[in-house]
Design an enzyme around this catalytic site. Structure first.
Site, mmCIF file in Angstrom:
data_model
loop_
_atom_site.group_PDB
_atom_site.id
_atom_site.type_symbol
_atom_site.label_atom_id
_atom_site.label_comp_id
_atom_site.label_asym_id
_atom_site.label_seq_id
_atom_site.Cartn_x
_atom_site.Cartn_y
_atom_site.Cartn_z
ATOM 1 N N LYS A 125 -3.436 18.976 7.219
ATOM 2 C CA LYS A 125 -2.911 17.668 7.807
ATOM 3 C C LYS A 125 -1.863 18.056 9.016
ATOM 4 C CE LYS A 125 -3.664 15.163 3.481
ATOM 5 N NZ LYS A 125 -4.595 16.321 3.008
ATOM 6 N N LYS A 160 0.368 9.855 2.406
ATOM 7 C CA LYS A 160 -0.417 10.936 1.823
ATOM 8 C C LYS A 160 0.575 12.276 1.687
ATOM 9 C CE LYS A 160 -3.123 11.544 5.920
ATOM 10 N NZ LYS A 160 -4.572 11.596 6.515
ATOM 11 N N ARG A 210 -16.558 13.114 9.051
ATOM 12 C CA ARG A 210 -16.425 14.676 8.994
ATOM 13 C C ARG A 210 -17.615 15.204 10.223
ATOM 14 N NH1 ARG A 210 -15.263 18.344 5.612
ATOM 15 N NH2 ARG A 210 -13.217 17.270 5.369
ATOM 16 N N ARG A 225 -18.136 9.000 5.826
ATOM 17 C CA ARG A 225 -17.896 8.658 4.365
ATOM 18 C C ARG A 225 -17.124 7.372 4.155
ATOM 19 N NH1 ARG A 225 -14.555 14.015 4.180
ATOM 20 N NH2 ARG A 225 -14.094 13.029 6.076
ATOM 21 N N ARG A 233 -10.153 4.695 0.339
ATOM 22 C CA ARG A 233 -10.523 6.117 0.642
ATOM 23 C C ARG A 233 -11.934 6.349 0.894
ATOM 24 N NH1 ARG A 233 -7.810 8.647 -4.574
ATOM 25 N NH2 ARG A 233 -9.206 7.204 -5.355
ATOM 26 N N ASP A 273 -11.697 15.628 10.748
ATOM 27 C CA ASP A 273 -11.928 14.109 10.295
ATOM 28 C C ASP A 273 -11.368 13.281 11.223
ATOM 29 O OD1 ASP A 273 -12.727 15.211 7.828
ATOM 30 O OD2 ASP A 273 -10.902 14.881 6.799
ATOM 31 N N GLU A 281 -7.566 14.788 10.506
ATOM 32 C CA GLU A 281 -7.234 16.168 9.914
ATOM 33 C C GLU A 281 -7.838 16.924 10.497
ATOM 34 O OE1 GLU A 281 -7.631 16.566 5.442
ATOM 35 O OE2 GLU A 281 -6.572 14.533 5.098
ATOM 36 N N ASN A 283 -9.642 20.541 9.122
ATOM 37 C CA ASN A 283 -10.063 21.141 7.881
ATOM 38 C C ASN A 283 -10.467 22.667 8.245
ATOM 39 O OD1 ASN A 283 -9.853 18.875 5.454
ATOM 40 N ND2 ASN A 283 -10.821 17.950 7.273
#
Length: 315
Positions: A125, A160, A210, A225, A233, A273, A281, A283
C-alpha cells in the site's frame, strides 16, 4: 533449469485459479524441473548455507491429485537456478524473516525472484507514495483528527489497514460521516496503528483492475475485479467478479511508467491495482490473475512470465 517455489502448502492450492500453479505448469512444459518448499522449511546454521527440505514434484494434469512427489531432500537454495518467493500475504514477522534468509541465499550466489530486499522496500500500500502523480488524494496517518479533516475535505472516503489483503478491513464512509469515529478507532487502535485513507473513486463500479507488469513490461490485458451487489470491494476474495479487459491508455501509461523503475530493483513480477485512472496499490509479494486473463483472452501470461524468468537467469 531447477526452479524452487517457496510457497504455501501445495495441498492448499486451488489449481483452477492459482497463479503459482500456472507458473509451475509452464515451467514443466518447457522441461524445467519443479521443486517446492514452505518458508517454515528455510534454515541456516553458522558455517553452512541456507538450506530447506524441498519436494521435487511432477504435475499430473489432474485437478484433485494435481502433483506427484518424486522425492524430497534437504538442499542448499543457492544450488537452484531460480528461487521464486510466492508465499501469499500477510507480510508478517515470519515473512519478513524469510526475506532475510532469502537475501542471504543471494549473498551465497543464488538467484531469488522477487528480490527479497525489494519485497521489504515496497510495502504494497505504501509503495504508491513514490508514484503520487498517479494516486487519488491519499492520507497515511494514525491521527484521528487528521482523518476527520480529510473526510471533511473529500466527503466520501475509503479507510484501510496497511497490512490488509483480499479486501480485509476496508471501510467506506460517505458524506454523512456515519461511524467514522468507530471505524477510525477500530483501524488505528486508538492511535497505535497507521491507517491509509483515500478519496473514494466511483469508478470502482467498473472494476478494481489488476495490471500485471512482467520484466518491466505490461501484460496487454488486465483483470477488472467488479464489486457485486452492495459490496464496495472488488477483490475476488470478497466476492468480486473478474473480467479481463484490454489495458486502457491510462492503465498502460501507469504500467509503462512504473515498470522500468521497479524491474531494475529486482521486481520481476508486479501487480498494479488501478481504479478508474488512479493507482491504489503496488503488489509485489505474490501477484495473481494469470489464469483468469489467459482463459478469457488467450494471451499466455505464464509463458510471458517464464520467458522473463529465463532471460533474467540467462537460460
Amino acid at each position: 533449469m531447477d526452479i524452487l517455489f517457496v510457497a504455501d502448502p501445495l495441498e492448499s492450492f486451488k489449481v483452477y485459479k492459482d497463479t503459482t500453479f500456472s507458473m509451475m505448469r509452464e515451467a514443466q512444459r518447457r522441461g524445467h524441473r519443479v521443486f517446492a518448499c514452505e518458508p517454515a522449511h528455510l534454515a541456516w546454521r553458522s558455517g553452512d548455507l541456507v538450506r530447506a527440505l524441498v519436494r521435487e514434484i511432477v504435475l499430473t494434469g489432474e485437478d484433485e491429485e494435481w502433483f506427484q512427489e518424486r522425492g524430497n531432500a534437504v538442499r542448499a537454495l543457492r544450488d537452484f537456478d531460480a528461487v521464486l518467493m510466492r508465499k501469499d500475504p500477510p507480510f508478517d514477522s515470519e515473512y519478513f524473516y524469510a526475506t532475510h534468509l532469502l537475501e542471504h541465499v543471494e549473498r551465497e550466489g543464488g538467484r531469488v525472484f522477487n528480490k527479497p530486499a525489494a519485497l521489504r522496500d515496497h510495502p504494497e500500500k505504501l509503495a504508491i507514495m513514490e508514484f503520487a502523480r498517479f494516486v487519488s488524494p491519499t492520507l497515511v496517518t494514525r491521527d484521528a483528527d487528521a482523518i476527520r479533516e480529510f473526510h471533511a475535505e473529500h466527503r466520501d472516503i475509503i479507510l484501510k489497514p496497511l497490512d490488509g489483503m483480499g479486501g480485509m478491513g476496508i471501510f467506506r464512509v460517505r458524506e454523512d460521516g456515519l461511524n467514522l469515529g468507530a471505524i477510525t478507532e477500530t483501524l488505528n487502535l486508538d492511535g497505535a496503528q497507521t491507517v491509509m485513507v483515500q478519496r473514494f473513486v466511483p469508478q470502482i463500479s467498473e472494476g478494481d483492475k489488476r495490471v500485471l507488469v512482467i520484466g518491466g513490461k505490461p501484460v496487454p490485458y488486465c483483470l477488472a475485479r467488479i464489486p457485486q451487489g452492495t459490496e464496495v470491494r472488488g477483490n475476488l476474495a470478497a466476492g468480486g467478479k473478474g473480467v479481463a479487459r484490454e489495458l486502457s491508455a491510462r492503465d498502460r501509461e501507469i504500467a509503462e511508467a512504473l515498470g522500468p523503475v521497479l524491474a531494475p530493483r529486482g521486481l520481476l513480477l508486479v501487480g498494479l491495482d488501478v481504479i478508474g485512472d488512479c493507482l491504489t496499490e503496488v503488489n509485489v509479494t505474490s501477484p495473481t490473475c494469470f489464469q483468469e486473463i489467459t482463459q478469457q483472452t488467450g494471451f499466455d501470461v505464464p509463458a510471458m512470465f517464464v520467458d522473463a524468468l529465463e532471460a533474467a537467469v540467462g537460460r
